[in-house]
Design a protein around this motif. Structure first.
Motif, mmCIF file in Angstrom:
data_model
loop_
_atom_site.group_PDB
_atom_site.id
_atom_site.type_symbol
_atom_site.label_atom_id
_atom_site.label_comp_id
_atom_site.label_asym_id
_atom_site.label_seq_id
_atom_site.Cartn_x
_atom_site.Cartn_y
_atom_site.Cartn_z
ATOM 1 N N THR A 108 0.827 -1.205 0.000
ATOM 2 C CA THR A 108 0.000 0.000 0.000
ATOM 3 C C THR A 108 0.862 1.255 0.000
ATOM 4 O OG1 THR A 108 -1.780 -1.156 1.160
ATOM 5 C CG2 THR A 108 -1.826 1.237 1.238
ATOM 6 N N HIS B 85 2.494 2.504 7.953
ATOM 7 C CA HIS B 85 1.360 2.169 8.815
ATOM 8 C C HIS B 85 1.515 0.811 9.499
ATOM 9 C CE1 HIS B 85 0.392 0.587 4.767
ATOM 10 N NE2 HIS B 85 -0.129 -0.427 5.437
ATOM 11 N N TRP C 43 -3.053 0.458 9.849
ATOM 12 C CA TRP C 43 -3.567 1.269 8.729
ATOM 13 C C TRP C 43 -4.772 2.105 9.149
ATOM 14 C CZ3 TRP C 43 -2.893 3.392 4.173
ATOM 15 C CH2 TRP C 43 -3.925 3.529 3.247
ATOM 16 N N PHE D 103 -6.652 7.111 7.424
ATOM 17 C CA PHE D 103 -5.696 6.009 7.428
ATOM 18 C C PHE D 103 -4.272 6.495 7.685
ATOM 19 C CE2 PHE D 103 -9.302 4.851 4.763
ATOM 20 C CZ PHE D 103 -9.736 3.721 5.443
ATOM 21 N N TYR E 207 -1.400 7.819 5.119
ATOM 22 C CA TYR E 207 -2.145 8.211 3.914
ATOM 23 C C TYR E 207 -2.809 9.573 4.139
ATOM 24 C CZ TYR E 207 -5.277 7.602 -0.163
ATOM 25 O OH TYR E 207 -5.953 7.747 -1.354
ATOM 26 N N CYS F 29 -0.122 -5.025 9.502
ATOM 27 C CA CYS F 29 -0.910 -4.875 8.271
ATOM 28 C C CYS F 29 -0.861 -6.171 7.483
ATOM 29 C CB CYS F 29 -0.433 -3.710 7.413
ATOM 30 S SG CYS F 29 -1.487 -3.460 5.959
ATOM 31 N N ASN G 55 -9.540 -2.757 4.112
ATOM 32 C CA ASN G 55 -9.010 -2.249 5.370
ATOM 33 C C ASN G 55 -9.082 -3.314 6.473
ATOM 34 O OD1 ASN G 55 -8.838 0.256 3.909
ATOM 35 N ND2 ASN G 55 -11.010 0.544 4.302
#
Length: 329
Positions: A40, A60, A86, A110, A113, A147, A277
């Motif tokens: 990601t 994250h 995340w 997030f 992000y 994650c 997610n």
């Protein structure tokens, strides 16, 4: 503090000095020890995920120690080791949040992000979205759980009780999922890039009963498949390998366009679904089961200043297991 900043998609990250952030009333200030790299992150840096909050500190899969807490961040105290995933915040009152589907909240934000992440010496996070890190996991090995582990676990749960499980793309998430699946008594079939014998060897080391390239048919029909690689052409391939009544789970946040395919490979009550997610419940469940297996994460460490090199290695498929930035120590 030192931080790696994304100024614009498509550009290398830039190392800067910036002030240590101040925690808000419901936030904790965390001294970052390690931060895992995720595909990601690549989608954000390369511009495939639109509208990041620029300039941005990515990352994250954060493991660190709380050094200060806001006045309403009572769950954690200075010295606690925590993980930041995340999912960074939700509205807590929409129909998704109220029905246990906070991962779908339209106002979710997030980490790495819309919220500055862990490619830095310090970060702040909403205490309600942080997790205690299980004992027995060093910082380096704990980062991928946040994650790769959580999304992998949610994807695996979407497959029900599938006994023959295909995994397309054998990277950070897959090497964790394979261990959980083996613990649950499932058989894992790993699909890699054509000719990637190293990834196939790694998959067998992680418990796969068979490993081959994504153009091959497995020796047994699959009851379910999980696609972690961001290649839309793998969806028809996975459907062809999956038995009637099976499910194909798309476990990534981004995928290239899916080519047209004949209805006959979907017919037979096969199901295609995506995973979006994670929820805090996913985190609680997975971090409780991981030490019991125990899940072992294979990691390749990089210093914080080598974040661009680490992203290039991930982009080029040169990482077996997970890449992790070592920020402190």
């Amino acid at each position: 503090m030192r931080a790696m900043i994304l100024d614009a998609p498509g550009r290398p990250l830039r190392e800067i000095e910036m002030p240590v952030p101040e925690p808000g009333p419901e936030q904790v200030l965390i001294k970052v020890h390690t931060c895992g790299l995720c595909r990601t992150d690549l989608h954000i840096v390369d511009g495939e995920l639109k509208e990041p909050a620029l300039p941005l500190i990515p990352g994250h899969q954060i493991v660190g120690t709380v050094v200060a807490a806001g006045e309403r961040a009572g769950q954690f105290a200075a010295g606690d080791r925590v993980g930041v995933p995340w999912l960074g915040s939700t509205c807590n009152h929409c129909r998704y949040c109220l029905s246990g589907r906070e991962n779908l909240c339209d106002k979710a934000r997030f980490t790495g992000y819309q919220i500055n992440g862990g490619y830095a010496e310090y970060t702040v996070a909403d205490y309600r979205f942080c997790f205690p890190i299980p004992e027995g996991y060093p910082d380096l090995q704990a980062a991928p759980l946040l994650c790769a582990g959580l999304i992998g676990y949610r994807s695996l749960m979407m497959t029900g009780e599938a006994g023959h499980l295909g995994i397309y793309g054998f990277g950070a998430a897959a090497h964790i999922v394979a261990q959980v699946a083996r613990y649950q008594g499932r058989k894992v079939y790993a699909f890699t890039r054509p000719g990637d014998v190293e990834a196939q060897r790694f998959a067998r080391d992680m418990g796969a009963v068979w490993a081959g390239d994504c153009r091959e048919a497995p020796p047994e029909e699959l009851d379910a498949a999980i696609i972690f690689a961001p290649d839309g052409a793998l969806l028809p391939a996975a459907l062809r390998a999956t038995a009637k009544g099976g499910v194909v789970v798309c476990g990534g946040i981004h995928m290239s366009d899916i080519p047209t395919f004949p209805y006959e490979i979907l017919w037979g009550e096969r199901v295609v679904r995506s995973v979006a997610n994670l929820t805090r419940r996913d985190g609680e469940e997975f971090l409780a089961i991981a030490p019991k297996i125990p899940v072992h994460t294979e990691v390749r460490p990089f210093p914080l200043s080598a974040a661009n090199e680490a992203l290039d290695a991930l982009r080029g498929g040169k990482i077996s297991g997970a890449a992790v930035l070592v920020v402190d120590g």
